[in-house]
Design a protein around this motif. Structure first.
Motif, PDB file in Angstrom:
ATOM      1  N   GLY A 201     -15.751 -10.891   2.349  1.00 13.73           N
ATOM      2  CA  GLY A 201     -14.411 -11.281   2.208  1.00 13.73           C
ATOM      3  C   GLY A 201     -13.313 -10.498   3.381  1.00 13.73           C
ATOM      4  N   ARG A 202     -13.901  -9.554   4.198  1.00 13.77           N
ATOM      5  CA  ARG A 202     -13.459  -8.931   5.267  1.00 13.77           C
ATOM      6  C   ARG A 202     -14.034  -8.737   6.661  1.00 13.77           C
ATOM      7  NH1 ARG A 202     -13.208  -5.550   0.675  1.00 13.77           N
ATOM      8  NH2 ARG A 202     -11.285  -5.512  -0.546  1.00 13.77           N
ATOM      9  N   ASP A 203     -13.234  -8.385   7.387  1.00  8.37           N
ATOM     10  CA  ASP A 203     -13.779  -7.937   8.662  1.00  8.37           C
ATOM     11  C   ASP A 203     -14.544  -6.514   8.501  1.00  8.37           C
ATOM     12  OD1 ASP A 203     -13.737  -6.207  11.249  1.00  8.37           O
ATOM     13  OD2 ASP A 203     -13.439  -8.246  11.839  1.00  8.37           O
ATOM     14  N   ASP A 204     -15.837  -6.252   9.070  1.00  8.07           N
ATOM     15  CA  ASP A 204     -16.551  -5.038   8.875  1.00  8.07           C
ATOM     16  C   ASP A 204     -15.874  -3.838   9.409  1.00  8.07           C
ATOM     17  OD1 ASP A 204     -18.753  -6.726   8.186  1.00  8.07           O
ATOM     18  OD2 ASP A 204     -19.537  -6.517  10.248  1.00  8.07           O
ATOM     19  N   ASP A 205     -14.818  -4.009  10.106  1.00  4.86           N
ATOM     20  CA  ASP A 205     -13.617  -3.046  10.329  1.00  4.86           C
ATOM     21  C   ASP A 205     -12.676  -2.428   9.149  1.00  4.86           C
ATOM     22  OD1 ASP A 205     -13.336  -0.605  12.142  1.00  4.86           O
ATOM     23  OD2 ASP A 205     -11.430  -1.857  12.902  1.00  4.86           O
ATOM     24  N   TRP A 206     -12.562  -3.179   8.124  1.00  7.86           N
ATOM     25  CA  TRP A 206     -11.745  -2.935   7.215  1.00  7.86           C
ATOM     26  C   TRP A 206     -11.816  -1.693   6.305  1.00  7.86           C
ATOM     27  CZ3 TRP A 206      -6.787  -3.726   5.332  1.00  7.86           C
ATOM     28  CH2 TRP A 206      -6.709  -3.571   3.864  1.00  7.86           C
ATOM     29  N   ASN A 207     -11.007  -0.827   6.227  1.00  3.94           N
ATOM     30  CA  ASN A 207     -11.086   0.323   5.442  1.00  3.94           C
ATOM     31  C   ASN A 207     -10.068   0.363   4.222  1.00  3.94           C
ATOM     32  OD1 ASN A 207     -10.480   3.136   4.594  1.00  3.94           O
ATOM     33  ND2 ASN A 207     -11.758   3.730   6.284  1.00  3.94           N
ATOM     34  N   TRP A 208     -10.780   0.219   3.083  1.00  6.28           N
ATOM     35  CA  TRP A 208     -10.059  -0.072   1.961  1.00  6.28           C
ATOM     36  C   TRP A 208      -9.126   1.194   1.334  1.00  6.28           C
ATOM     37  CZ3 TRP A 208     -11.241   3.058  -2.098  1.00  6.28           C
ATOM     38  CH2 TRP A 208     -12.467   3.900  -2.248  1.00  6.28           C
ATOM     39  N   LYS A 209      -9.614   2.415   1.896  1.00  2.00           N
ATOM     40  CA  LYS A 209      -8.917   3.537   1.371  1.00  2.00           C
ATOM     41  C   LYS A 209      -7.537   3.752   2.076  1.00  2.00           C
ATOM     42  CE  LYS A 209     -13.319   6.174   0.588  1.00  2.00           C
ATOM     43  NZ  LYS A 209     -14.255   7.294   1.289  1.00  2.00           N
ATOM     44  N   ALA A 210      -7.786   3.273   3.453  1.00  2.00           N
ATOM     45  CA  ALA A 210      -6.592   3.347   4.398  1.00  2.00           C
ATOM     46  C   ALA A 210      -5.687   2.043   3.733  1.00  2.00           C
ATOM     47  CB  ALA A 210      -6.879   2.754   5.705  1.00  2.00           C
ATOM     48  N   GLY A 211      -6.215   0.893   3.437  1.00  2.00           N
ATOM     49  CA  GLY A 211      -5.307  -0.162   2.634  1.00  2.00           C
ATOM     50  C   GLY A 211      -4.591   0.288   1.469  1.00  2.00           C
ATOM     51  N   PHE A 212      -5.299   1.216   0.439  1.00  2.00           N
ATOM     52  CA  PHE A 212      -4.471   1.779  -0.600  1.00  2.00           C
ATOM     53  C   PHE A 212      -3.383   2.763  -0.253  1.00  2.00           C
ATOM     54  CE2 PHE A 212      -8.078   2.255  -4.274  1.00  2.00           C
ATOM     55  CZ  PHE A 212      -8.430   0.950  -4.271  1.00  2.00           C
ATOM     56  N   LEU A 213      -3.270   3.727   0.809  1.00  2.00           N
ATOM     57  CA  LEU A 213      -2.532   4.275   1.052  1.00  2.00           C
ATOM     58  C   LEU A 213      -1.540   3.723   1.905  1.00  2.00           C
ATOM     59  CD1 LEU A 213      -4.560   7.467   2.080  1.00  2.00           C
ATOM     60  CD2 LEU A 213      -3.338   7.335   0.005  1.00  2.00           C
ATOM     61  N   THR A 214      -1.872   2.604   2.401  1.00  2.00           N
ATOM     62  CA  THR A 214      -0.781   1.866   3.059  1.00  2.00           C
ATOM     63  C   THR A 214       0.149   1.042   2.294  1.00  2.00           C
ATOM     64  OG1 THR A 214      -2.132   1.442   5.125  1.00  2.00           O
ATOM     65  CG2 THR A 214      -0.602  -0.154   4.802  1.00  2.00           C
ATOM     66  N   ALA A 215      -0.461   0.596   1.260  1.00  2.00           N
ATOM     67  CA  ALA A 215       0.291  -0.111  -0.123  1.00  2.00           C
ATOM     68  C   ALA A 215       1.086   0.930  -0.573  1.00  2.00           C
ATOM     69  CB  ALA A 215      -0.787  -0.698  -1.049  1.00  2.00           C
ATOM     70  N   VAL A 216       0.777   1.999  -0.693  1.00  2.00           N
ATOM     71  CA  VAL A 216       1.803   3.178  -1.527  1.00  2.00           C
ATOM     72  C   VAL A 216       2.791   3.289  -0.629  1.00  2.00           C
ATOM     73  CG1 VAL A 216       1.873   5.433  -2.426  1.00  2.00           C
ATOM     74  CG2 VAL A 216      -0.211   3.864  -3.030  1.00  2.00           C
ATOM     75  N   GLU A 217       2.662   3.744   0.566  1.00  2.00           N
ATOM     76  CA  GLU A 217       3.823   3.861   1.615  1.00  2.00           C
ATOM     77  C   GLU A 217       4.581   2.808   1.834  1.00  2.00           C
ATOM     78  OE1 GLU A 217       4.769   5.179   6.202  1.00  2.00           O
ATOM     79  OE2 GLU A 217       3.196   5.953   5.130  1.00  2.00           O
ATOM     80  N   LEU A 218       4.232   1.402   1.969  1.00  2.00           N
ATOM     81  CA  LEU A 218       5.160   0.501   2.266  1.00  2.00           C
ATOM     82  C   LEU A 218       6.035   0.249   1.101  1.00  2.00           C
ATOM     83  CD1 LEU A 218       2.438  -2.033   3.724  1.00  2.00           C
ATOM     84  CD2 LEU A 218       4.434  -0.474   5.019  1.00  2.00           C
ATOM     85  N   ALA A 219       5.367   0.599  -0.364  1.00  2.00           N
ATOM     86  CA  ALA A 219       6.174   0.208  -1.524  1.00  2.00           C
ATOM     87  C   ALA A 219       7.335   1.504  -1.673  1.00  2.00           C
ATOM     88  CB  ALA A 219       5.264   0.206  -2.508  1.00  2.00           C
ATOM     89  N   THR A 220       7.012   2.681  -1.517  1.00  2.00           N
ATOM     90  CA  THR A 220       7.913   3.815  -1.665  1.00  2.00           C
ATOM     91  C   THR A 220       8.445   4.325  -0.613  1.00  2.00           C
ATOM     92  OG1 THR A 220       6.036   5.474  -1.403  1.00  2.00           O
ATOM     93  CG2 THR A 220       6.175   4.221  -3.311  1.00  2.00           C
ATOM     94  N   GLY A 221       8.151   4.348   0.598  1.00  2.00           N
ATOM     95  CA  GLY A 221       8.500   5.188   1.861  1.00  2.00           C
ATOM     96  C   GLY A 221       8.050   6.409   1.932  1.00  2.00           C
ATOM     97  N   VAL A 222       7.259   6.830   1.095  1.00  2.00           N
ATOM     98  CA  VAL A 222       6.780   8.271   1.059  1.00  2.00           C
ATOM     99  C   VAL A 222       5.204   8.120   1.907  1.00  2.00           C
ATOM    100  CG1 VAL A 222       6.049  10.064  -0.116  1.00  2.00           C
ATOM    101  CG2 VAL A 222       7.819   8.753  -1.119  1.00  2.00           C
ATOM    102  N   ARG A 223       5.206   9.167   3.001  1.00  2.00           N
ATOM    103  CA  ARG A 223       4.044   9.366   3.620  1.00  2.00           C
ATOM    104  C   ARG A 223       3.144  10.468   3.368  1.00  2.00           C
ATOM    105  NH1 ARG A 223       3.508   7.526   9.824  1.00  2.00           N
ATOM    106  NH2 ARG A 223       3.536   5.659   8.682  1.00  2.00           N
ATOM    107  N   LEU A 224       1.875  10.148   3.329  1.00  2.00           N
ATOM    108  CA  LEU A 224       0.902  11.390   3.200  1.00  2.00           C
ATOM    109  C   LEU A 224       0.351  11.652   4.712  1.00  2.00           C
ATOM    110  CD1 LEU A 224      -0.869  13.284   1.809  1.00  2.00           C
ATOM    111  CD2 LEU A 224      -2.475  11.656   1.437  1.00  2.00           C
TER     112      LEU A 224
END
Length: 244
Positions: A201-224
């Motif tokens: 389903g994805r490119d071999d370089d996809w990182n789902w952990k980074a995807g999780f945190l990206t989704a949280v920041e984009l929705a809230t504006g809060v960065r870890l």
């Protein structure tokens, strides 16, 4: 819970995204909305850090009324009747240490109108904890453990609306409440590709952990980030196991 009235992402110009001591007085305000690619690139770097790579629980609680949620409110909701203390302050790694204590610990701090929580396993798995936190609020939670068991969750007004496995997320149509978190779909690699015969389903370089945190920041504006991980924060120390 209303079926409509979708609340959009927070304004980056009004949210404090970095320092644990920042508030709405204007410290470290990100006045430009970063692109999805920029946010994802940040988290691709961050997830290689030892505090994040193996296991993580990170949640952002956004109250319906700005400024209405205190750290004690979060402790009371999360504990579900279990008493707690709110010591000050410690580096976030304290929650990962094998300390002698009757119950779990979670780092808790403010980020503008939101409250962030780090390092409590229940935030990623227990729907009860998420529902309690989401009373008159939205809770965006990214969680994974050492075995890569994981969940990206959204709870709104006391109800868990989304719970997505990053390794096997399915397709957008498999998640009927996805409209409540539209930022997830801005990442083209997040969901499985219907054309993929091997079901990767994805490119071999996809990182789902980074995807999780990206989704949280984009929705809230809060960065870890590294600075947050290196700073000291208050933390909740519970007197016993948190009810699920």
């Amino acid at each position: 819970m209303p079926a409509t009235d979708l609340r959009g992402p927070l304004d980056y110009a009004k949210i404090i995204v970095h320092s644990p001591t920042d508030d709405l007085r204007g410290h470290h305000v990100n006045v430009q909305w970063p692109s999805t690619d920029e946010v994802y690139a940040h988290y691709r770097r961050l997830v290689s850090e030892p505090e994040v790579d193996v296991a993580l629980s990170w949640a952002v609680v956004v109250p319906d009324d700005a400024g209405s949620l205190s750290l004690d409110d979060v402790g009371a909701r999360l504990g579900g009747g279990i008493s707690y203390e709110l010591p000050r302050s410690a580096n976030p790694h304290i929650v990962n240490l094998p300390l002698s204590r009757p119950g779990p610990c979670a780092v808790v701090d403010r980020s503008g109108a939101a409250v962030v929580l780090y390092g409590l396993d229940h935030l990623g798995y227990s729907s009860g904890a998420l529902r309690r936190l989401a009373s008159r609020a939205r809770v965006y939670s990214a969680w994974w453990n050492v075995n890569s068991v994981n969940r990206l969750s959204l709870a709104v007004d006391g109800e868990v609306l989304l719970s997505i496995d990053g390794l096997f997320p399915g397709r957008p149509e498999d998640h009927p409440n996805l409209a409540w978190w539209p930022e997830v779909t801005t990442m083209s690699e997040f969901f499985l590709d219907i054309e993929d015969e091997d079901w990767t389903g994805r490119d071999d370089d996809w990182n789902w952990k980074a995807g999780f945190l990206t989704a949280v920041e984009l929705a809230t504006g809060v960065r870890l980030d590294r600075r947050w991980l290196d700073a000291e924060h208050p933390y909740l120390a519970f007197s016993g196991p948190i009810p699920e």
